[in-house]
Design a protein around this motif. Structure first.
Motif, PDB file in Angstrom:
ATOM      1  N   ASP A 121       0.822  -1.215   0.000  1.00 17.84           N
ATOM      2  CA  ASP A 121       0.000   0.000   0.000  1.00 17.84           C
ATOM      3  C   ASP A 121       0.852   1.260   0.000  1.00 17.84           C
ATOM      4  O   ASP A 121       0.531   2.248  -0.663  1.00 17.84           O
ATOM      5  N   GLU A 122       1.933   1.244   0.753  1.00 15.02           N
ATOM      6  CA  GLU A 122       2.816   2.409   0.822  1.00 15.02           C
ATOM      7  C   GLU A 122       3.473   2.683  -0.534  1.00 15.02           C
ATOM      8  O   GLU A 122       3.568   3.840  -0.965  1.00 15.02           O
ATOM      9  N   ARG A 167       0.873   4.227  -2.726  1.00 12.65           N
ATOM     10  CA  ARG A 167       0.663   5.648  -2.427  1.00 12.65           C
ATOM     11  C   ARG A 167       1.796   6.508  -2.972  1.00 12.65           C
ATOM     12  O   ARG A 167       1.559   7.588  -3.508  1.00 12.65           O
ATOM     13  N   SER A 168       3.024   6.040  -2.825  1.00 15.93           N
ATOM     14  CA  SER A 168       4.149   6.847  -3.308  1.00 15.93           C
ATOM     15  C   SER A 168       4.102   6.992  -4.828  1.00 15.93           C
ATOM     16  O   SER A 168       4.436   8.050  -5.359  1.00 15.93           O
ATOM     17  N   LYS A 180      -4.503  -0.985  -6.668  1.00 15.57           N
ATOM     18  CA  LYS A 180      -4.924  -0.751  -5.284  1.00 15.57           C
ATOM     19  C   LYS A 180      -6.040  -1.715  -4.889  1.00 15.57           C
ATOM     20  O   LYS A 180      -6.029  -2.312  -3.813  1.00 15.57           O
TER      21      LYS A 180
END
Length: 167
Positions: free
Chosen positions: A114-115, A118-119, A136
């Protein structure tokens, strides 16, 4: 007066020295994390299959539990990703991070995946916006699958590896 430019207190024009070699942004990047992603500073070319094959496998695994419409949407977005990759529309940082995202997904490191997602959305939104929503959703659907390591993810599940514990 015209002679003011030759003020003896002013440093000579060449005091700054020649400009640094290479591009202005190259040095900070060489010291950062890409060295871990790209050992020995070689040019990393991530094959599309190393990212797309595990993503499609994850989608296939989700088909038994996820809604058909959701799976079809994820599949369409993975096709957009595949086309963009094949047409050379994805930058090296996006390809490298997608490779890392897939590795985290395969290791069931959901928060890390997930990180990375997001990046990518923050740093490369124009490149990834058409297909990243599917990735996602795939992370979320894969997270919900029952797995061989469910007992480590959920405290209320009995471990299947210890049948004699209560006997």
């Amino acid at each position: 007066p015209p002679g003011a430019a030759a003020d003896p207190a002013a440093p000579p024009p060449r005091a700054l020295g020649p400009p640094p070699q290479g591009s202005a942004g190259a040095a900070p990047q060489a010291q950062g994390r890409p060295s871990a992603e790209c050992p020995e500073r070689e040019e990393c070319s991530v094959p599309a299959d190393s990212v797309l094959t595990p993503l499609r496998a994850a989608l296939d695994a989700c088909r038994a539990t996820a809604q058909k419409q959701v799976c079809n949407d994820i599949g369409r977005r993975l096709t957009v990703l595949e086309d963009a990759w094949a047409q050379g529309k994805l930058s090296a940082p996006v390809r490298k991070r997608m490779n890392l995202l897939v590795q985290e997904l395969q290791q069931q490191h959901w928060d890390a995946a997930d990180e990375i997602h997001r990046s990518l959305m923050v740093d490369h939104v124009n490149e990834v916006s058409q297909w990243m929503v599917g990735v996602k959703r795939l992370i979320a659907e894969t997270r919900e699958l029952p797995t061989r390591e469910t007992q480590t993810d959920s405290a209320d599940t009995e471990p299947a590896t210890e049948p004699e514990a209560e006997q």
